[in-house]
Each structure stands twice: as C-alpha cells, then as structure tokens.
Design a protein around this motif. Structure first.
Motif, PDB file in Angstrom:
ATOM      1  N   UNK A 118       0.839  -1.205   0.000  1.00  0.00           N
ATOM      2  CA  UNK A 118       0.000   0.000   0.000  1.00  0.00           C
ATOM      3  C   UNK A 118       0.872   1.253   0.000  1.00  0.00           C
ATOM      4  N   UNK A 119       1.954   1.229   0.792  1.00  0.00           N
ATOM      5  CA  UNK A 119       2.824   2.413   0.847  1.00  0.00           C
ATOM      6  C   UNK A 119       3.570   2.594  -0.476  1.00  0.00           C
ATOM      7  N   UNK A 161     -13.259   2.317   2.624  1.00  0.00           N
ATOM      8  CA  UNK A 161     -12.735   2.053   1.273  1.00  0.00           C
ATOM      9  C   UNK A 161     -12.654   0.551   1.035  1.00  0.00           C
ATOM     10  N   UNK A 162     -12.187  -0.205   2.053  1.00  0.00           N
ATOM     11  CA  UNK A 162     -12.036  -1.661   1.904  1.00  0.00           C
ATOM     12  C   UNK A 162     -13.399  -2.297   1.622  1.00  0.00           C
ATOM     13  N   UNK A 220      -6.404  -9.468  -2.610  1.00  0.00           N
ATOM     14  CA  UNK A 220      -5.335  -8.681  -1.991  1.00  0.00           C
ATOM     15  C   UNK A 220      -5.235  -7.289  -2.602  1.00  0.00           C
ATOM     16  N   UNK A 221      -5.473  -7.196  -3.936  1.00  0.00           N
ATOM     17  CA  UNK A 221      -5.343  -5.904  -4.605  1.00  0.00           C
ATOM     18  C   UNK A 221      -6.370  -4.910  -4.054  1.00  0.00           C
ATOM     19  N   UNK A 222      -7.606  -5.422  -3.827  1.00  0.00           N
ATOM     20  CA  UNK A 222      -8.661  -4.544  -3.291  1.00  0.00           C
ATOM     21  C   UNK A 222      -8.231  -3.979  -1.943  1.00  0.00           C
ATOM     22  N   UNK A 223      -7.665  -4.842  -1.087  1.00  0.00           N
ATOM     23  CA  UNK A 223      -7.212  -4.396   0.230  1.00  0.00           C
ATOM     24  C   UNK A 223      -6.102  -3.375   0.121  1.00  0.00           C
ATOM     25  N   UNK A 224      -5.190  -3.661  -0.816  1.00  0.00           N
ATOM     26  CA  UNK A 224      -4.035  -2.771  -0.965  1.00  0.00           C
ATOM     27  C   UNK A 224      -4.468  -1.383  -1.445  1.00  0.00           C
ATOM     28  N   UNK A 283      -7.989  -7.223   8.280  1.00  0.00           N
ATOM     29  CA  UNK A 283      -8.337  -8.628   8.513  1.00  0.00           C
ATOM     30  C   UNK A 283      -9.774  -8.773   9.000  1.00  0.00           C
ATOM     31  N   UNK A 284     -10.287  -7.765   9.682  1.00  0.00           N
ATOM     32  CA  UNK A 284     -11.641  -7.831  10.216  1.00  0.00           C
ATOM     33  C   UNK A 284     -12.708  -7.737   9.133  1.00  0.00           C
TER      34      UNK A 284
END
Lengths: 257, 290
Positions: free
Chosen positions: B91-92, B145-146, B157-161, B233-234
């Motif tokens: 993400x960073x 956003x998530x 994973x991309x959605x989370x990032x 994670x939640x």
C-alpha cells in the motif's frame, strides 16, 4: 561604459507600504556597488527587483540592455542564468554535498535532465573546475562534504562558489555577512570584491555594516524607507548623510521601543 | 492589563464551553460510568477469561479440529505478521509516489516567479483541485474504502491494498505539500533566481531539501499502515487481523493473545527501526545554519 542595471523611477509596494519608492540609478558593467541602509529600508526588495524575481509596480528596469517588462518567462530565465544571486539565507540544499550544490549554479543553462545527471555523477571537467573554485574560496577539502555538516562560514563559501561556477555577468548578494562574526565578514566581503575584479563581473552587495562598505566599495547607494538618500563614493558620505541613513526619528524610536 | 484579562477570560469561556459540549454529548449518547462494568455474570466471566489469557498465550491451537499437518500456531502467526507487512508495504509503495505527485501539484514553492496572471490562475486551479482530491480520499477511512472495494472486486489482496493506499495517499500528499511549501522555499527561491525552471527547481532543489522530512513522515505512516493493514483482517482480507477475528469469534482467547503479541512485537520492531532512521536523518541535517 555600458550599463549592467538601469532603474527609472521604480516603485514596488506591499499593500500600502512602498518598499521601494521611485528609485532611479544606473550601475555600469564591472562596477562594484554596496547597497547600504538600516533594516527595512528596501535593500532586499531592490535586490529581488534587480534579479527579476519581483516586478515593479511602476517604473522600468533594464538589465544588460533587456527591458524586464518586455521579457517573457523564457527570456527572464535566460537572463537569470547570467545573474548570480546569493540570498541572505544562502538557499543551499543542506543534504547535498558542496560539489552538488555548486554544480547547480549552471543548472539554469543546462536544463532539468543534465542537472539531474550532474547531481548523480558530476563530469570530470566540472569536478576539476569546482575543485579550483573551492580552492580559491578556501574550502577545497570540503568538496564531497554534505553542506549540513559545514560551519556557517563554510556554507557561505559554498554559496559564493555556486555563484562563481555560474560564470555570471553580475553577482547580487543580499546581506551575505549578516550571520558571521566581524573578522569572517570582512574576509567574505574582500573575497567577493577580489572575485569580481578577477572575473570581471558586476557586483552589487547589500550590507548592514557601513564600515565594511566604505572599506571595500568604490560606490555606495544608501537607502532609507525605500528611497535613495545617498549615491556616491565612500569619502563623499558625510555626517549628515549618515544621520539621514541611520538615525532614528523620535517616532521610529518610540515604535522600536 | 485589560487585554490580558480579556484573553484569559476568553480561554476560560472556551474551556467551559468544551466541558459543557462533552457533558451534552455524553448525555445524548447515554454514557454513564456504569457502562464500563460488564452487565451480568456471563460478561464478567468472559472478560476475566480474556484478560487471564493474556498471561497464558497459546503455543498450540485451542481448536481440537485443526488438522495434524497444519502449521503450528506460532508459525501461522508469523506468516500472518508477514502478510500484514506485505499489505502495508504494498500500500505504501502505491501511496508514496502518488502522494509525491499530489504533494507537488498541491504546493506552490516551485511556481515561477514572478508568476503571470494567466499562469497563476492555472496553477492555482491545479493546486485547489489536488488539495480537494486529497481531502476527499483521506476523509473516507480505509475500512470504508475496503468495504467498497471488496464489494466491487471481491476479497482480493489488490482490493485491500488499494483500499489502504487511497486514504494514505491523501494524508501523505497533504503533509508532503506542507513540507515542500514550508521547508524548501529558501532553496527553491535561490535556484529560481539563477534561472532554474519550475519542474527543475522541484527535482534538484526542493526534493533533495525536503527528502529527510518526507522519508521520516513516510516511515511514520508506514507504522500506521501496519496497524491499518492488521485491521483489514476484520473485513476478510488475509492479514493477522483475520486470524485474531476468527479466534475471537470462537472465544479462543489464548490464541488471540498469541497473535496480538506477535503483532505488538512486529510494531515495536518497526517503531524502533523507524525511530533509528528518523534520528539518523535528523542528525544528517542537524546543526545546519540554512
């Protein structure tokens, strides 16, 4: 002798304050001039008008025969590459080395990509020239030292070296010795005058210290409240002129207190 | 003397106003000190179990149905920590370059001087639009956003990032633009005065001048990204937060504490690392008269 700077009735205002008020003078090519006067007299604004960083509200400024009012952004940038400026706070990049700071002196004429390359890997020819300049200003052993690690006096030398590496036609310095001790201040002003004579560039330095200005400069321009109150040789500066320049009126003394 | 009394009088009124506002909010929300006390014996027991488990974290799964060939819990926890790290780092990696561009557009230190009327209007518009964009993306929390991205792209994973990177770009960009405008103006002015162009001034003067503070702040945000990445994670993204959530749902509090201790250890290590880097950056530019 042709003119380096010519100002005709130039005024620059900040709101209601006239920082420079109807100023006219001419500085010839190769001349060495000290701008003197108390704080707030308009010296910094005048330096910024001379290097085209500010536009006048009234009047005209010609720099090496270019009328600044008719110059577009490109022409102004080209003109500035011939005018070295040492600002009061030097404007160095502290986390770059001395050589990297000095090499930026020619960035204006070299463009963005070349400047980036110069920062990453200076050419041998540039390194040799910068070493010679740093040797001349007395800090050649600091070539690869980060500027943040240098003393105030050494940082000042780096700023002078950056100006010399620019190969300027004129050098404008705004209170270059305001943050150093008197002995070092004298050395620096002397060095600036010697470099001006060696390289043949016009020199215009704003100074707080009248004694230094009188010792080294053949011409003094005295400012007070944005106006020129004296323009002449040091030996022409009489008691009355000094009083007009530096003595506070009763009103100002009240304001200062 | 009168003015001072007025100043302190105003402070007293502001203080009193804040206390009244707090009491009104507490009343509206129905807050009472009793709310801190578990309501019945069952809740008391569960609270006790949870805090007792802190002294006895699990070294083996509490769930008896875990297959024999499953990773040991400590290894699963370590893998969870690395997944959390990967998310935060990913993400960073998206957020920092985006924030640099936004910080550049949302700052004015590199603008040409003097700036013509038309150029000023154009640059001012770009400045305001980028500031507004940064405000919008950071005003929505990464969890929201998530949820939005997960519903659009599924649990990936991309959605989370991207969900993490968006608000972080906004916050980083805003602070970057302020660092650029406040700290690098002297270097920028000096270079513009000798003929450097706007973009050139930014790249060779402003950016190197501001780098220590940009790096330092990015590190701080990386630490924040780690915590946020765990929280993702939640909502179902596989970080250590997911393991904590699953164990918590089943009341396996000792497992929860094992994961929490691993998470805390990672954050402490990254905090120490960040502090060391900040100290080093500070030392490298410290004592400078510029």
């Amino acid at each position: 002798m042709p003119s380096a700077f010519r100002l005709d009735n130039v005024t620059r205002r900040y709101g209601a304050l006239r920082a420079v008020d109807g100023v006219s003078f001419e500085i010839k090519k190769g001349e060495q001039v000290a701008l003197i006067g108390p704080s707030g007299s308009g010296k910094t604004t005048l330096i910024r008008l001379l290097n085209s960083m500010l536009s006048p509200d009234e009047g005209s400024i010609r720099v090496f025969d270019s009328d600044l009012a008719t110059c577009d952004a490109g022409a102004l940038r080209r003109l500035r590459t011939t005018l070295a400026t040492i600002p009061q706070h030097l404007g160095l990049v502290p986390n770059l080395t001395a050589i990297q700071n000095v090499i930026l002196g020619q960035g204006g004429s070299r463009g963005t990509l070349r400047s980036l390359r110069d920062l990453l890997a200076p050419s041998r020819a540039d390194a040799v020239e910068i070493h010679t300049i740093l040797d001349r200003v007395g800090i050649e052993e600091k070539l690869y030292t980060r500027v943040a690690r240098l003393s105030g006096g050494q940082q000042q030398r780096v700023a002078i070296a950056r100006a010399i590496f620019q190969h300027p036609a004129a050098l404008l310095a705004d209170e270059p010795v305001s943050s150093v001790d008197p002995a070092r201040a004298r050395d620096t002003v002397k060095l600036l005058c010697e470099l001006s004579a060696e390289h043949g560039f016009t020199l215009c330095v704003s100074l707080h210290d009248l004694a230094l200005a009188r010792e080294f400069f053949p011409r003094l321009i005295g400012m007070r409240k944005g106006r020129i109150v004296f323009d002449g040789a040091p030996d022409e500066l009489g008691e009355e002129d000094q009083q007009a320049l530096y003595d506070l009126s009763d009103e100002e003394m009240m304001a200062d207190a | 003397m009168k003015a001072e009394t007025g100043k302190y009088g105003l402070k007293r009124w502001v203080g009193l106003g804040l206390i009244v506002a707090f009491l009104l909010c507490a009343r509206a929300l129905g807050l009472t000190p009793g709310g801190l006390i578990p309501p019945d014996a069952g809740h008391w027991e569960r609270t006790g179990e949870f805090f007792a488990a802190a002294l006895d974290p699990a070294f083996d799964y509490e769930d008896g149905n875990v297959p024999d060939d499953a990773d040991p819990i400590w290894w699963k926890g370590i893998k969870g920590v690395f997944l959390t790290l990967k998310f935060a780092f990913g993400a960073m990696s998206l957020a920092v370059p985006t924030a640099l561009v936004l910080g550049f557009l949302g700052s004015s230190a590199w603008w040409p001087e003097p700036c013509g009327r038309r150029t000023r209007v154009l640059l001012r518009s770009v400045y305001l639009v980028s500031r507004l964009f940064m405000s919008v993306i950071r005003s929505i929390h990464e969890l929201i956003w998530a949820l939005l991205f997960l519903s659009a792209m599924g649990v990936s994973p991309l959605a989370g990032m991207i969900a993490l990177a968006l608000p972080f770009s906004g916050t980083l960009g805003k602070v970057f633009s302020e660092i650029i405008d406040e700290e690098a103006r002297d270097a920028a002015q000096a270079l513009k005065a000798i003929g450097h162009g706007p973009v050139q001034t930014f790249l060779v003067g402003i950016l190197p001048r501001a780098t220590p503070n940009l790096v330092s702040y990015s590190f701080y945000r990386f630490e924040c990204a780690l915590r946020s990445s765990a929280v993702l994670g939640f909502v179902g993204i596989e970080t250590i937060g997911l393991y904590i959530e699953l164990s918590h749902e089943e009341f396996y509090y000792r497992e929860v504490w094992t994961y929490l201790y691993l998470l805390i250890a990672m954050i402490v290590v990254v905090d120490l690392w960040g502090a060391a880097i900040r100290r080093r950056l500070h030392t490298s530019t410290g004592g400078c008269a510029i």
